[in-house]
Write a protein that holds these residues in place. Structure first.
Motif: not given
Ligand code: SF4
Ligand code: SF4
Ligand code: SF4
Ligand code: FES
Lengths: 343, 266, 143
Positions: B157-163, B198, B219-220, B223
């Protein structure tokens, strides 16, 4: 230096990788994880994935990690001790199996981190990095490297470029001094050049636009409604910036734990709503449309102006990663076809 | 598709919708969100089984806050989110209409979130067989194995916050991850910050998550975020009663019963 | 090493804190490995405080407040109870060791119960050892 050409067999290529690993070098290569392919440190040559088009994340973290500890501090009584970045601890690293667009992606980073001041930490990591790329024999619909001045066999940015030539052989191009140093350590694994033109082994990607034309176009369309139209579906996450090899926005943050802590440089994204939010509550890039325009302008106009390099290598990662299917190449194509009066 | 385009044209012509958020053809076989306010563009719109993006996520974005009359293409997942968002009073100044597909794949117009709530069936969102399998595998794990599993997963997880951006229920204008005094979610790119993020997100979704799967789909890095939300919903149902998506059910953490049962508080 | 464990207790002001006070005035001895943090009410105890306690070095956590129906603010503990039901489930999903968290109701009159809760929890945490497994996450680079 002048590029030198050699030939290397598949098995010798494996031996080269094996030799690097056996000598205890840090090797980072594409590895399969979760149905994705990611650059990870490997311990054995068998971990390397080679049947993929592109990794999900770029290799930029090798020079520009997601968070970089710039310094650490500790307060004891009135004394503050500061530990500077441990330059000597940066290991020599071999990036194995990157694509020409990954290697090319380091050019904008090099420019940004050496633009007004020279970033010692970035430069140290770069200095320690040797890039052994593999030319592309396949591509997918997101790839547009040729339109960005690169290509499936482009040597720029790589220290050594391997082009699979079939029949168990590969063309090896030694491009830089670092590549030469690696070659010289393992000369016996290489053979004389076979004289074949590598072009025939490469995948073909049509060039649909030109970076100079894009620059002129996006500048002319700064006030256009196209930004709003294109960004309507953008949700403002950081996926595109985080997968991008050329995005270099960062944020300085402190990680505090009582009387000690560290100062960090963290990846950031101009697509985040918070990116330009002022303390006053005012946000000069208030809408996603403005943030999208900034993303495109920065890559295709401001960076060419300031550091003489386009902030995109055409790897297509952002388009593959975007949950809202924002397709950069397609958006640029639309802008290319726009007429001045349509602003 | 004809009926669909007709409905949309009429909505735009009558002014019942100033903006239509639907789907259009995207890259390759993909479908993508489409935003239309001009009746001449209705031909772009499609609505078929490939359309999956939960469009309700846009309704709370600042860009669309000022648009009152909006029509939205709604999949079952989108409907659930809309109803719950309406229950959380997110649409008080909006006049929403919805275009849904009936069993025979005919477009149907539904006006207002209340009517949509009545239209919404009681069925849960079905998991793909791969997701079912993974969940079953996960359930069989010991605590140590689950910890190891998330260590492995969250290391990507890169914490891109797409989720977060793709989740219709994540509409806070100031998220806990951005609060730095105190710094709730640790900043360095370590597993700890990723666990914290999370766990925090799951807790903030408790009783609110509509199980739409948008987070996982966004999530790219691929996950398996559904495990988190699914398991939470299941446990909540087991201990606090059925998770019903309706306009007036209060989210579990917003309310209580004096006789709520647990077996771990001494 | 097992003498070095840290247990943090998050308690409400009106019942458990008063109860702990009574433990003291009643001269009941209990483990000194516990550090008490006082809150107005269990309703105020955000789950992130527990996460932060683990991150900053706690090996075990006690969360305690008024018995159901006795909350000074009427319903704070009812809300808290639901929160802990969900939190426990979420922690279990992530494989966080929930044996390290003890939830309890201790009234202002239950000085002896407080001593017992602290002692059994401390004992259990000593058996489990320091929670390095969680703290170590801070040192694991991702990606
Ligand atoms: S979309 Fe995936 S990679 Fe990005 S913050 Fe959420 S869990 Fe992490
Ligand atoms: S990945 Fe897509 S949705 Fe996310 S910020 Fe980038 S363009 Fe927008
Ligand atoms: S947490 Fe995930 S599944 Fe739940 S509502 Fe949000 S996006 Fe949908
Ligand atoms: S005041 Fe003790 S739990 Fe609310």
């Amino acid at each position: 230096m002048q590029t030198e050409n050699y030939t290397i067999t598949d098995s010798n290529l494996q031996q080269l990788l094996q030799a690097l690993l056996s000598s205890g070098q840090k090797v980072v290569a594409p590895v399969r994880a979760n149905n994705k392919v990611l650059f990870k440190e490997i311990k054995s040559a068998s971990e390397v994935c080679s049947d993929h088009v592109q990794t999900t994340l770029s290799a930029k973290h090798l020079a520009f990690p997601r968070t970089e500890v710039l310094l650490q501090y500790k307060k004891t009584g009135k004394e503050v001790t500061i530990n500077d970045f441990p330059f000597d601890a940066v290991p020599q690293t071999f990036l194995w199996g990157s694509r020409p667009c990954d290697a090319g992606g380091f050019a904008p980073l090099d420019g940004i981190f050496n633009w007004d001041s020279k970033d010692a930490i970035y430069n140290k990591r770069r200095e320690q990095l040797t890039i052994i790329s593999f030319s592309c024999t396949r591509h997918d619909d997101a790839c547009f490297c040729t339109s960005m001045g690169g290509g499936p066999g482009n040597t720029a940015g790589s220290d050594m470029l391997i082009t699979p030539a079939g029949n168990g052989t590969n063309i090896a191009e030694i491009i830089t001094d670092k590549g030469k140093a690696l070659f010289e350590n393992y000369t016996s694994l290489f053979e004389e050049a076979m004289g074949a033109d590598k072009e025939q082994y490469l995948t073909k990607i049509d060039k649909v636009f030109d970076t100079a034309e894009i620059k002129a176009k996006v500048e002319a369309f700064f006030e256009s409604k196209v930004w709003k139209e294109q960004s309507a579906r953008c949700m403002g996450c950081g996926a595109c910036a985080y997968v991008c090899p050329a995005c270099a926005c960062f944020d300085i943050q402190d990680d505090k734990h009582g009387s000690k802590g560290s100062r960090l440089r963290c990846w950031d994204s101009c697509g985040f709503q918070l990116f330009t939010l002022h303390t006053s509550g005012h946000n000069p890039r208030e809408t996603q449309a403005r943030r999208w325009r900034q993303r495109v302008m920065h890559k295709f106009s401001y960076m060419p102006d300031r550091i003489n390099v386009v902030g995109c290598s055409g790897c297509g990662r952002c388009s593959r990663a975007c949950p809202a299917d924002m397709n950069l190449a397609e958006h640029l194509e639309v802008i290319m076809k726009m007429e001045a009066e349509k602003i | 598709m004809k009926r669909l385009h007709q409905i949309v044209s009429e909505l735009l012509a009558s002014g019942k919708a100033k903006l239509v958020i639907g789907y259009e053809k995207g890259t390759g076989e993909k479908r993508r969100p489409a935003f239309i306010s001009d009746a001449n563009e209705v031909e772009r719109l499609v609505f078929d089984s490939q359309c999956s993006h939960n469009l309700s996520v846009y309704l709370t974005k600042p860009e669309y806050k000022h648009v009152t009359e909006i029509a939205v293409f709604a999949t079952p997942q989108t409907m659930r989110a809309v109803v719950r968002l309406a229950g959380e009073n997110q649409f008080q100044d909006k006049k929403l209409s919805f275009i849904v597909m009936d069993q025979d794949q005919n477009a149907l117009l539904i006006e207002g979130a209340e009517v949509l709530a009545n239209h919404l069936g009681k069925e849960k969102i079905a998991l793909s067989s791969a997701q079912e399998e993974l969940l079953a595998k996960f359930e069989a794990m010991s605590r140590e194995e689950r910890f190891a599993y998330w260590k492995e997963q969250l290391s990507n997880c890169v914490k891109c916050y797409a989720c977060r951006a793709a989740c219709p229920m994540c509409y806070c204008t100031r998220c806990t991850v951005e609060v730095n005094q105190p710094q709730w979610i640790s900043v360095p790119s370590s597993l700890q910050g990723n666990f914290e993020y999370h766990i925090m997100r799951a807790m903030h979704m408790a009783g609110r998550c509509v199980d739409c799967g948008s987070c996982e789909a966004a999530c790219p890095l691929g996950l398996p975020l559904n495990i988190i939300t699914r398991r939470m919903i299941k446990d909540i149902e087991a201990s606090l009663g059925p998770d019903i998506v309706s306009m007036d059910t209060k989210s579990v953490l917003n309310t209580f019963q004096p006789n709520d049962k647990e077996n771990f508080i001494r | 090493m097992e003498n070095n464990i840290k247990v943090v207790a998050f308690v409400c002001n009106w019942c458990t804190y008063a109860g702990a006070d009574l433990t003291g005035t009643s001269r009941i001895k209990y483990s000194s490995d516990v550090k008490i943090v006082r809150f107005p009410c269990t309703g105020r105890i955000d789950f992130m405080l527990l996460m932060k306690a683990f991150a900053e070095g706690a090996d075990g956590i006690i969360v305690s407040g008024c018995h159901p129906n006795d909350c000074h603010y009427t319903s704070g503990n009812f809300h808290a109870r639901r929160r802990w039901i969900v939190f426990k489930s979420v922690l279990e999903t992530f494989g966080i060791d929930t044996r390290r968290i003890q939830f309890s109701w201790v009234s202002a009159a239950e000085g002896a119960k407080w001593a017992e809760i602290v002692n059994t929890t401390v004992e259990r945490i000593k058996e489990l050892g320091p929670y390095t497994e969680y703290r170590e996450l801070a040192g694991v680079e991702a990606p």
